[in-house]
Design an enzyme around this catalytic site. Structure first.
Site, PDB file in Angstrom:
ATOM      1  N   VAL A 115      -3.488 -11.439   1.551  1.00 56.99           N
ATOM      2  CA  VAL A 115      -2.834 -13.047   0.968  1.00 56.99           C
ATOM      3  C   VAL A 115      -1.538 -12.487   0.230  1.00 56.99           C
ATOM      4  O   VAL A 115      -1.449 -11.659  -0.599  1.00 56.99           O
ATOM      5  CB  VAL A 115      -3.866 -13.596   0.259  1.00 56.99           C
ATOM      6  CG1 VAL A 115      -3.320 -14.896  -0.251  1.00 56.99           C
ATOM      7  CG2 VAL A 115      -5.265 -13.782   0.899  1.00 56.99           C
ATOM      8  N   GLU A 154       0.840  -1.313   0.062  1.00 55.22           N
ATOM      9  CA  GLU A 154      -0.083   0.060   0.026  1.00 55.22           C
ATOM     10  C   GLU A 154       0.820   1.153  -0.038  1.00 55.22           C
ATOM     11  O   GLU A 154       0.199   2.482   0.175  1.00 55.22           O
ATOM     12  CB  GLU A 154      -1.109  -0.037   1.004  1.00 55.22           C
ATOM     13  CG  GLU A 154      -1.943  -1.123   1.011  1.00 55.22           C
ATOM     14  CD  GLU A 154      -3.077  -0.988   2.086  1.00 55.22           C
ATOM     15  OE1 GLU A 154      -3.102  -0.442   3.187  1.00 55.22           O
ATOM     16  OE2 GLU A 154      -4.017  -1.874   1.897  1.00 55.22           O
ATOM     17  N   TYR A 175     -13.379  -7.624  -4.860  1.00 56.64           N
ATOM     18  CA  TYR A 175     -14.900  -7.220  -4.169  1.00 56.64           C
ATOM     19  C   TYR A 175     -16.055  -6.955  -5.172  1.00 56.64           C
ATOM     20  O   TYR A 175     -17.182  -7.733  -4.827  1.00 56.64           O
ATOM     21  CB  TYR A 175     -14.455  -5.911  -3.537  1.00 56.64           C
ATOM     22  CG  TYR A 175     -13.389  -5.964  -2.429  1.00 56.64           C
ATOM     23  CD1 TYR A 175     -13.176  -7.238  -1.785  1.00 56.64           C
ATOM     24  CD2 TYR A 175     -12.415  -4.901  -2.205  1.00 56.64           C
ATOM     25  CE1 TYR A 175     -11.926  -7.376  -0.833  1.00 56.64           C
ATOM     26  CE2 TYR A 175     -11.420  -5.110  -1.333  1.00 56.64           C
ATOM     27  CZ  TYR A 175     -11.312  -6.210  -0.811  1.00 56.64           C
ATOM     28  OH  TYR A 175     -10.135  -6.370   0.042  1.00 56.64           O
ATOM     29  N   GLY A 226      -7.950 -18.787  -4.001  1.00 61.24           N
ATOM     30  CA  GLY A 226      -9.359 -18.888  -3.280  1.00 61.24           C
ATOM     31  C   GLY A 226      -9.125 -18.562  -1.852  1.00 61.24           C
ATOM     32  O   GLY A 226     -10.269 -18.583  -1.178  1.00 61.24           O
ATOM     33  N   GLY A 242      -8.315 -15.661  -0.504  1.00 61.76           N
ATOM     34  CA  GLY A 242      -8.890 -14.402   0.068  1.00 61.76           C
ATOM     35  C   GLY A 242     -10.498 -14.478   0.035  1.00 61.76           C
ATOM     36  O   GLY A 242     -11.117 -14.111   0.952  1.00 61.76           O
TER      37      GLY A 242
END
Length: 170
Positions: free
Chosen positions: A97, A28, A141, A105, A107
């Site tokens: 992750v 980030e 998402y 899979g 996450g």
């Protein structure tokens, strides 16, 4: 049904949690912002003493077999409360992750675990934030039919501004 690679974190996972948080901070673009220690996480997740209650919870994702099994992901969360529903919810503080395990899979399994926590406890919401530039996470998402809450702005007080507002000048 619980996913076999997802489990609640234990105190033995603290070094891995710190490692994953630092990896997330680097991803980030804030590598120096992750200053939490194992002691900080121990106090929040695994408090001791009479009447001690966790302030946050964490689930971890594991990969590998036998002695090679290791923690490769996490979902760290805490409770919220909605005055509109009169019920608690879960705020997912961090979902991470490791890059080499993305697309496996794990996450989704972490989010499914939190959704199960909500259902079992009667919580009405599972919420989280995502950085606007994080297109891969946003696409993930969106694929889950999560609804962005674009009408809300997130505000934060920290550092000097928090100190100033919290100062007792009476």
């Amino acid at each position: 049904m619980a996913h076999p690679d997802i489990r609640p974190a234990t105190p033995e996972d603290l070094p891995d949690l710190i490692r994953l948080v630092k990896d997330l901070a680097t991803y980030e673009k804030e590598p120096d912002a992750a200053v939490a220690t194992e002691d900080d996480f121990r106090a929040a997740l695994f408090p001791t003493g009479k009447g001690a209650t966790p302030m946050a919870w964490c689930h971890v994702a594991e990969a590998g077999e036998g002695r090679d099994r290791q923690v490769v992901g996490m979902a760290l969360w805490f409770l919220t409360f909605s005055t509109w529903t009169g019920r608690h919810g879960i705020h997912l503080e961090d979902l991470y992750v490791e890059p080499r395990h993305r697309g496996s899979g794990l996450g989704k399994a972490l989010l499914e675990t939190l959704a199960q926590e909500c259902r079992e406890r009667g919580y009405k919401r599972l919420e989280w934030s995502v950085l606007r530039w994080n297109a891969p996470s946003i696409a993930f998402y969106d694929s889950l039919d999560a609804t962005p809450q674009d009408e809300w702005l997130t505000y934060r007080l920290d550092g000097d501004a928090l100190e100033a507002l919290g100062r007792d000048d009476d």
